[in-house]
Each structure stands twice: as C-alpha cells, then as structure tokens.
Design a protein around this motif. Structure first.
Motif, PDB file in Angstrom:
ATOM      1  N   VAL A 152       2.014  -1.590   6.783  1.00 22.39           N
ATOM      2  CA  VAL A 152       0.708  -2.201   7.007  1.00 22.39           C
ATOM      3  C   VAL A 152       0.875  -3.708   6.951  1.00 22.39           C
ATOM      4  CG1 VAL A 152      -1.635  -2.460   6.124  1.00 22.39           C
ATOM      5  CG2 VAL A 152      -0.505  -0.241   6.009  1.00 22.39           C
ATOM      6  N   SER A 153       0.462  -4.397   8.022  1.00 24.76           N
ATOM      7  CA  SER A 153       0.624  -5.851   8.079  1.00 24.76           C
ATOM      8  C   SER A 153      -0.639  -6.595   7.696  1.00 24.76           C
ATOM      9  CB  SER A 153       1.045  -6.279   9.494  1.00 24.76           C
ATOM     10  OG  SER A 153       0.063  -5.897  10.440  1.00 24.76           O
TER      11      SER A 153
ATOM     12  N   PHE B 158      -5.683   0.018  10.239  1.00 22.14           N
ATOM     13  CA  PHE B 158      -5.007  -0.018   8.938  1.00 22.14           C
ATOM     14  C   PHE B 158      -3.626   0.582   9.134  1.00 22.14           C
ATOM     15  CE2 PHE B 158      -4.600   1.530   4.382  1.00 22.14           C
ATOM     16  CZ  PHE B 158      -4.317   0.274   3.884  1.00 22.14           C
ATOM     17  N   ASN B 159      -3.380   1.764   8.548  1.00 20.48           N
ATOM     18  CA  ASN B 159      -2.089   2.411   8.772  1.00 20.48           C
ATOM     19  C   ASN B 159      -2.055   3.144  10.107  1.00 20.48           C
ATOM     20  OD1 ASN B 159      -3.979   4.344   7.729  1.00 20.48           O
ATOM     21  ND2 ASN B 159      -2.269   5.767   7.465  1.00 20.48           N
ATOM     22  N   MET B 160      -3.220   3.306  10.714  1.00 17.59           N
ATOM     23  CA  MET B 160      -3.350   3.842  12.059  1.00 17.59           C
ATOM     24  C   MET B 160      -4.596   3.221  12.673  1.00 17.59           C
ATOM     25  SD  MET B 160      -4.775   7.694  11.188  1.00 17.59           S
ATOM     26  CE  MET B 160      -4.821   8.172  12.895  1.00 17.59           C
TER      27      MET B 160
ATOM     28  N   LYS C 256      -1.346  -1.888  18.013  1.00 13.91           N
ATOM     29  CA  LYS C 256      -0.035  -2.237  17.482  1.00 13.91           C
ATOM     30  C   LYS C 256       0.822  -0.999  17.268  1.00 13.91           C
ATOM     31  CE  LYS C 256      -2.034  -2.308  12.842  1.00 13.91           C
ATOM     32  NZ  LYS C 256      -2.409  -3.164  11.710  1.00 13.91           N
ATOM     33  N   HIS C 257       0.173   0.194  17.283  1.00  8.60           N
ATOM     34  CA  HIS C 257       0.913   1.443  17.129  1.00  8.60           C
ATOM     35  C   HIS C 257       1.130   2.131  18.471  1.00  8.60           C
ATOM     36  CE1 HIS C 257       0.430   1.003  12.842  1.00  8.60           C
ATOM     37  NE2 HIS C 257      -0.866   0.893  12.997  1.00  8.60           N
ATOM     38  N   GLY C 258       0.744   1.464  19.568  1.00  9.45           N
ATOM     39  CA  GLY C 258       0.967   2.029  20.886  1.00  9.45           C
ATOM     40  C   GLY C 258      -0.018   3.105  21.273  1.00  9.45           C
TER      41      GLY C 258
ATOM     42  N   TYR D  77       0.841  -1.194   0.000  1.00 12.09           N
ATOM     43  CA  TYR D  77       0.000   0.000   0.000  1.00 12.09           C
ATOM     44  C   TYR D  77       0.880   1.250   0.000  1.00 12.09           C
ATOM     45  CZ  TYR D  77      -3.852  -3.111   1.287  1.00 12.09           C
ATOM     46  OH  TYR D  77      -4.788  -4.117   1.296  1.00 12.09           O
ATOM     47  N   TYR D  78       0.430   2.251  -0.775  1.00  9.99           N
ATOM     48  CA  TYR D  78       1.131   3.526  -0.867  1.00  9.99           C
ATOM     49  C   TYR D  78       0.109   4.649  -0.730  1.00  9.99           C
ATOM     50  CZ  TYR D  78       4.957   0.736  -2.796  1.00  9.99           C
ATOM     51  OH  TYR D  78       5.944  -0.200  -2.978  1.00  9.99           O
TER      52      TYR D  78
END
Length: 359
Positions: free
Chosen positions: A326-327, A249-251, A345-347, A89-90
């Motif tokens: 992104v996992s 997702f990315n956040m 996962k991002h704390g 993903y971009y």
C-alpha cells in the motif's frame, strides 16, 4: 582774528577725530561678542537637527536585537511536519477452518460465542489502529427486475434454500474510522454521520449511500428492503456518489454500481435464531480487517499482542505477517467524467469483469 578762528576750527576737527576713534574702539568688542554669540547660536541649532537618513548605497545602522520573551510567555510551537508519519498495514483475519482448527460453527454453537466476539472486537479497536472495510453483498429477496450490472456475481434471481429468488448486490461496508474519505465525493445528499455507526434495534433504519448509476433509479429518502446474512433489514438512501468514484487502498473498487453501508455496531441482544446467526457472521467479519502501525514500530510485537488478545477470548484470529503493498492511506478518488474507463495502479479497468466482481 581770522587766524585764531582757523586754528580753533582745526583743533575742533582734530578733537572730533580723536573722539570718534575712541568711541569705535570702546564699542567694537561688544559688537564682536554679539556676532560670535549669534554664530554660536546658529551652529547650535544646526547640530540639534536630526541626522539625514543614509542613502541606499550607504551602510545603515544594525537593527537592535529582539527583546527576550517575558517570563511566563511560552515560545511558539514549531510547525507540524508537512508529511504524516509513514504507516505499515497488515491484514488480520480468522484462522477458523484452517488446518486442524475448528470451523466457525464451533464458535457459533458456543453459548457465549457472540459475546466473546463483541468483546474482542471492542478491545481490538481500543488497542490497535484499524482500517475497516468489507465487501459484503446485500441481497434482494424476490424477483429482481433491475439491471444485472448491479449484481455482485453477474447473475440475478438465484434460487435460495427458502425457495425464494436471491440476487446479491454489489455492496461495500465501511468502518467509522474511514467514512471521512467520502466527504468530498458525495454528488447529492450527505455523507454518513458518527451516529450512523450504531444500531439500537433490528427495526432501525440504516442509512446507505448509492453509487452514481443508481441516480436514475432512486431518490434521497427512498427506502430499500434488503437482507444481510438472512436477516431482513430496512435501508434509507441519504446520498449518491459522484460519477467514477473509486475506493483505493490494497485494491481498487469502482463504486458507481455499489451500495455503501456503514459498518455499524449492533447494540442489542439477538431477538431470535435468525438474528443471532446474522450477528455472529457479522461480528466475525468485523473482527477482520487491517491493522496499521508506525513504520518504525516493532511489527513482531504487534503480531504477538493481537494473538495474545485473541487467546484471552479463546478466539482464532491473527495478523498475517506480510506487509501490504500500500503506497497511500485509504481514500476515494473521482476520475475524469469523460474517461470511458481508467486503469488503476493494480491494472484493473472500471469496465472489466474483475473490477465488477470485486465483491
């Protein structure tokens, strides 16, 4: 006389013995033949009986080979792989106002600026696989008396240029390609439908799904008068999310206090200057988002293709050539209801100011 009788009796006895022996010799072969035939018949019956099945310890006969498929009958297709194709993903964003580039006002002032944005957006979705979601606050115009926890910036009733109070509410706009991620997290009511992603007139009622914390305030069917990019709009509640639902997702975005809005297409021409401004801002946001490609594909070629398409419409949009961390694909997860908070996962914790101000 007596001697003659004795001799005759002896002679008769001797003849009888000879006759008896002859009879036995003449009849014995037939008896033997009959006995042999009887034995042969019994042996024949025994040979016609089916052979006994081999015991468990004995070697059974090899199974026959499967018959080949008849001509014209297709072989069954192999099963699909258990895991989907890995995707990279971009992020795709605008270049307006960066460096020596002109600002958005130059685009909005152009008479065909909005039409170019809409056409570019349509071609993007035809050509590339995109993930659309955008944190964009809806505004309550007037004196807001609700809980400050629903505010996107931690404050309420800020004075606007129109001398009215404005309160920005936590809102998430989601595209048509991802609304299925909400199918299993709606507590009451229903998820969006495909037809919810197109608006035919400014007076259309737009469906929304509310986070769990709104459940004690509103009911399914309630109408909300809110504003988006200064355009007054009418929304209707169609459902509520489960408690502790989080978009990942990315956040990570905790959704208990959010309004979820379909990132709809606008299928009508601007009705006035306010509506034109609303559509221009709106479509400049819709042209941003995320592009996904197969991890084995040529990412550099994709960057060039997006740039060429933007240049075709004389627009400044590009893909950032940095792969997102992104996992997993975008999804919505519900955390245990007895958890006072979660650490993503991002704390980011659900009760932290960072998470609350994600919009």
């Amino acid at each position: 006389m007596t001697n003659k009788l004795r001799w005759f009796a002896a002679l008769s006895f001797l003849c009888a013995v000879v006759l008896l022996v002859g009879c036995r010799q003449s009849f014995a072969p037939e008896k033997d033949a009959e006995l042999v035939q009887t034995q042969d018949a019994q042996e024949g019956r025994e040979e016609k009986q089916p052979a006994a099945a081999p015991s468990a310890g004995e070697h059974a006969a090899e199974p026959a080979e499967e018959a080949p498929l008849e001509e014209g009958v297709e072989e069954p297709l192999p099963e699909a792989p258990a895991n989907p194709v890995d995707l990279d993903y971009y992020f795709m964003g605008s270049l307006y106002g960066m460096g020596d580039n002109p600002s958005f006002s130059s685009l909005f002032d152009a008479p065909d600026g909005l039409s170019r944005l809409k056409e570019f957006y349509g071609e993007l979705n035809k050509t590339f696989d995109r993930v659309e979601y955008h944190p964009q606050s809806l505004e309550y115009v007037g004196t807001y008396t609700g809980d400050v926890k629903f505010s996107a910036n931690g404050s309420v009733n800020g004075m606007g240029d129109d001398n009215n109070c404005h309160t920005q509410l936590k809102t998430l706009m989601i595209g048509k390609s991802i609304y299925g991620a909400f199918d299993n997290v709606v507590e009451i009511g229903s998820n969006f439908q495909e037809e919810d992603f197109q608006v035919e007139a400014v007076t259309d009622v737009i469906p929304v799904i509310l986070g769990y914390d709104y459940l004690e305030i509103y009911d399914v069917g309630d109408m909300l008068a809110l504003s988006l990019h200064t355009q007054p709009l009418t929304f209707q509640v169609i459902g509520f999310l489960q408690k502790n639902a989080v978009l990942q997702f990315n956040m990570d975005i905790p959704l208990d206090q959010h309004i979820i809005v379909p990132f709809y297409d606008i299928a009508y021409e601007p009705t006035d200057d306010v509506n034109a401004y609303y559509q221009e801002i709106y479509y400049s946001q819709k042209c941003e988002g995320f592009v996904s490609i197969d991890s084995t594909a040529d990412a550099e070629q994709m960057f060039q293709d997006v740039q060429a398409l933007a240049e075709q419409y004389d627009l400044l949009f590009a893909v950032t050539p940095v792969k997102l961390n992104v996992s997993d694909t975008l999804h919505v997860q519900v955390f245990p209801s007895d958890a006072s908070k979660y650490v993503s996962k991002h704390g980011i914790s659900s009760d932290s100011k960072t998470a609350g101000n994600a919009l």
